[in-house]
Design a protein around this motif. Structure first.
Motif, PDB file in Angstrom:
ATOM      1  N   LEU A   5    -136.562  27.455 -35.633  1.00  0.00           N
ATOM      2  CA  LEU A   5    -135.252  27.286 -35.019  1.00  0.00           C
ATOM      3  C   LEU A   5    -135.448  27.647 -33.458  1.00  0.00           C
ATOM      4  O   LEU A   5    -135.977  28.747 -33.155  1.00  0.00           O
ATOM      5  N   ASP A   6    -134.801  26.775 -32.754  1.00  0.00           N
ATOM      6  CA  ASP A   6    -134.759  27.077 -31.416  1.00  0.00           C
ATOM      7  C   ASP A   6    -133.443  27.744 -30.903  1.00  0.00           C
ATOM      8  O   ASP A   6    -132.687  27.154 -30.638  1.00  0.00           O
ATOM      9  N   THR A   7    -133.238  28.981 -31.063  1.00  0.00           N
ATOM     10  CA  THR A   7    -132.090  29.666 -30.978  1.00  0.00           C
ATOM     11  C   THR A   7    -132.175  31.174 -30.785  1.00  0.00           C
ATOM     12  O   THR A   7    -133.269  31.621 -31.323  1.00  0.00           O
ATOM     13  N   THR A  27    -137.500  31.398 -28.465  1.00  0.00           N
ATOM     14  CA  THR A  27    -136.191  31.707 -27.549  1.00  0.00           C
ATOM     15  C   THR A  27    -136.627  31.354 -26.225  1.00  0.00           C
ATOM     16  O   THR A  27    -137.851  31.418 -26.056  1.00  0.00           O
ATOM     17  N   ASN A  28    -135.787  31.434 -25.369  1.00  0.00           N
ATOM     18  CA  ASN A  28    -136.319  31.178 -23.910  1.00  0.00           C
ATOM     19  C   ASN A  28    -135.132  31.943 -23.088  1.00  0.00           C
ATOM     20  O   ASN A  28    -134.163  32.412 -23.579  1.00  0.00           O
ATOM     21  N   PRO A  29    -135.340  32.066 -21.828  1.00  0.00           N
ATOM     22  CA  PRO A  29    -134.312  33.052 -21.182  1.00  0.00           C
ATOM     23  C   PRO A  29    -132.862  32.479 -21.084  1.00  0.00           C
ATOM     24  O   PRO A  29    -132.010  33.324 -21.219  1.00  0.00           O
ATOM     25  N   PRO A 129    -145.502  21.587 -25.906  1.00  0.00           N
ATOM     26  CA  PRO A 129    -144.907  20.367 -25.269  1.00  0.00           C
ATOM     27  C   PRO A 129    -143.502  20.284 -25.355  1.00  0.00           C
ATOM     28  O   PRO A 129    -143.014  20.405 -26.244  1.00  0.00           O
ATOM     29  N   PHE A 130    -142.755  20.060 -24.191  1.00  0.00           N
ATOM     30  CA  PHE A 130    -141.329  19.550 -24.331  1.00  0.00           C
ATOM     31  C   PHE A 130    -140.967  18.288 -24.312  1.00  0.00           C
ATOM     32  O   PHE A 130    -140.917  17.736 -23.352  1.00  0.00           O
ATOM     33  N   LEU A 131    -140.859  17.829 -25.742  1.00  0.00           N
ATOM     34  CA  LEU A 131    -140.625  16.368 -25.884  1.00  0.00           C
ATOM     35  C   LEU A 131    -139.461  15.770 -25.105  1.00  0.00           C
ATOM     36  O   LEU A 131    -139.486  14.703 -24.485  1.00  0.00           O
ATOM     37  N   GLY A 132    -138.295  16.225 -25.669  1.00  0.00           N
ATOM     38  CA  GLY A 132    -136.914  15.668 -25.025  1.00  0.00           C
ATOM     39  C   GLY A 132    -136.777  15.754 -23.699  1.00  0.00           C
ATOM     40  O   GLY A 132    -136.229  14.872 -23.050  1.00  0.00           O
ATOM     41  N   ARG A 133    -137.219  16.831 -23.041  1.00  0.00           N
ATOM     42  CA  ARG A 133    -137.235  16.849 -21.585  1.00  0.00           C
ATOM     43  C   ARG A 133    -138.011  15.750 -21.007  1.00  0.00           C
ATOM     44  O   ARG A 133    -137.721  15.386 -19.890  1.00  0.00           O
ATOM     45  N   LEU A 134    -139.300  15.197 -21.379  1.00  0.00           N
ATOM     46  CA  LEU A 134    -139.867  13.997 -21.068  1.00  0.00           C
ATOM     47  C   LEU A 134    -139.094  12.669 -21.166  1.00  0.00           C
ATOM     48  O   LEU A 134    -139.040  11.959 -20.365  1.00  0.00           O
ATOM     49  N   ALA A 164    -141.765  21.213 -29.117  1.00  0.00           N
ATOM     50  CA  ALA A 164    -140.558  21.816 -28.712  1.00  0.00           C
ATOM     51  C   ALA A 164    -139.624  20.793 -27.911  1.00  0.00           C
ATOM     52  O   ALA A 164    -140.099  19.663 -27.666  1.00  0.00           O
ATOM     53  N   SER A 165    -138.506  21.452 -27.717  1.00  0.00           N
ATOM     54  CA  SER A 165    -137.335  20.486 -26.800  1.00  0.00           C
ATOM     55  C   SER A 165    -137.150  19.186 -27.687  1.00  0.00           C
ATOM     56  O   SER A 165    -137.053  17.957 -27.240  1.00  0.00           O
ATOM     57  N   LEU A 166    -136.989  19.199 -29.110  1.00  0.00           N
ATOM     58  CA  LEU A 166    -136.511  18.155 -29.969  1.00  0.00           C
ATOM     59  C   LEU A 166    -135.122  18.069 -30.164  1.00  0.00           C
ATOM     60  O   LEU A 166    -134.410  19.170 -30.175  1.00  0.00           O
ATOM     61  N   ARG A 167    -134.600  16.803 -30.114  1.00  0.00           N
ATOM     62  CA  ARG A 167    -133.265  16.691 -29.919  1.00  0.00           C
ATOM     63  C   ARG A 167    -132.580  16.050 -31.237  1.00  0.00           C
ATOM     64  O   ARG A 167    -131.534  16.016 -31.154  1.00  0.00           O
ATOM     65  N   HIS A 168    -133.340  15.401 -31.973  1.00  0.00           N
ATOM     66  CA  HIS A 168    -132.658  14.902 -33.267  1.00  0.00           C
ATOM     67  C   HIS A 168    -133.794  14.695 -34.257  1.00  0.00           C
ATOM     68  O   HIS A 168    -135.088  14.828 -34.228  1.00  0.00           O
TER      69      HIS A 168
HETATM   70  O1  G3P Z   1    -138.180  25.645 -26.784  1.00  0.00           O
HETATM   71  C1  G3P Z   1    -138.069  24.775 -25.600  1.00  0.00           C
HETATM   72  C2  G3P Z   1    -136.572  24.347 -25.611  1.00  0.00           C
HETATM   73  O2  G3P Z   1    -135.713  25.508 -25.853  1.00  0.00           O
HETATM   74  C3  G3P Z   1    -136.292  23.450 -24.687  1.00  0.00           C
HETATM   75  O3  G3P Z   1    -135.129  22.409 -25.348  1.00  0.00           O
HETATM   76  O4  G3P Z   1    -133.476  20.963 -25.466  1.00  0.00           O
HETATM   77  O5  G3P Z   1    -133.429  22.695 -23.496  1.00  0.00           O
HETATM   78  O6  G3P Z   1    -135.255  20.595 -23.775  1.00  0.00           O
HETATM   79  P1  G3P Z   1    -134.291  21.797 -24.390  1.00  0.00           P
END
Ligand code: G3P
Length: 230
Positions: A5-7, A27-29, A129-134, A164-168
């Motif tokens: 979980l990204d939380t 987690t991230n900042p 790798p951050f997929l959603g942000r790409l 990472a950065s998965l949105r759906h």
């Molecule tokens: O783990 C990386 C992730 O938190 C980034 O996700 O949705 O902020 O691009 P997002």
């Protein structure tokens, strides 16, 4: 494929852990800042809830010495912790130094195969790798994942690929097909993985039919239909 979980939200971590299919969290900042709790206390509580699952915690220094210092500190809190280090030249140096001390790292903010190659060469435990942000800037996030998995396979790198950065849910399923080692996702996306309208409709029919026939069924269990989140 492992599911993270990204939380940094402890309620979500607790709820997720109850299903018994969760392998860790990232987690991230930004995520930690939302929680308004002391960082160490929050991370240690996550480690306690996840009982051996991986907890990724990120450094905020941007120079090698600072990242190494923070990385040592974070890793000393609990054996479940993996230290997230941003993909910078100073970060790659820090990853190598931390690796030599036996500290596991996750190279984060990765947006190109070249960056992923460097992370693996430095001995990162995970690469993110951050997929959603790409996708957000009209570039192919899943394409990047495919390239990284291919390169790592070519050379048998041990670094695990953490999508990472998965949105759906489609991001998760495609990541699994490509062969990502781990997918990290917001709690909302995790919930979506459970759902299918045909499951709901099918169950509704089964329960209606059961209720109609209950007179003739003898001793029966009262039907209940618990759902995720309820
Ligand atoms: O783990 C990386 C992730 O938190 C980034 O996700 O949705 O902020 O691009 P997002």
């Amino acid at each position: 494929m492992k599911i993270f979980l990204d939380t940094a939200n402890l309620d979500e971590i607790r709820r997720g852990a109850e299903f018994g299919v969760l392998d860790g969290i990232t987690t991230n900042p930004t995520l930690v800042a939302k929680e308004n709790r002391p960082f160490r206390e929050l991370i240690l509580e996550a480690c306690r809830i996840l009982r051996g699952g991986v907890v990724n915690a990120e450094v905020v220094s941007t120079d090698t010495a600072g990242m190494v210092r923070e990385g040592r500190e974070l890793a000393s809190w609990h054996p479940s912790i993996v230290v997230k280090v941003p993909m910078l030249p100073a970060g790659i140096r820090a990853v190598r130094l931390l690796r030599d001390e036996g500290i596991r790292t996750n190279v984060t903010l990765v947006f190109s195969p070249a960056q992923a190659l460097l992370a693996a060469k430095a001995g990162a435990y995970f690469v993110s790798p951050f997929l959603g942000r790409l996708d957000d800037i009209a570039q192919d996030g899943l394409g990047l994942l495919r390239e990284i998995v291919g390169i790592y396979r070519n050379y048998h790198f041990e670094t695990q690929v953490l999508a990472a950065s998965l949105r759906h849910p489609m991001h998760i399923m495609e990541a699994a097909k490509i062969g990502a080692d781990i997918a990290t996702m917001p709690y909302k996306v995790f919930e979506q993985l459970f759902q299918h309208p045909l499951t709901d409709r099918g169950l509704e029919t089964f329960l209606k039919d059961w209720a109609k026939a209950r007179e003739s069924l003898g001793e029966i269990v009262e039907p209940t239909a618990p759902k995720i989140g309820r």
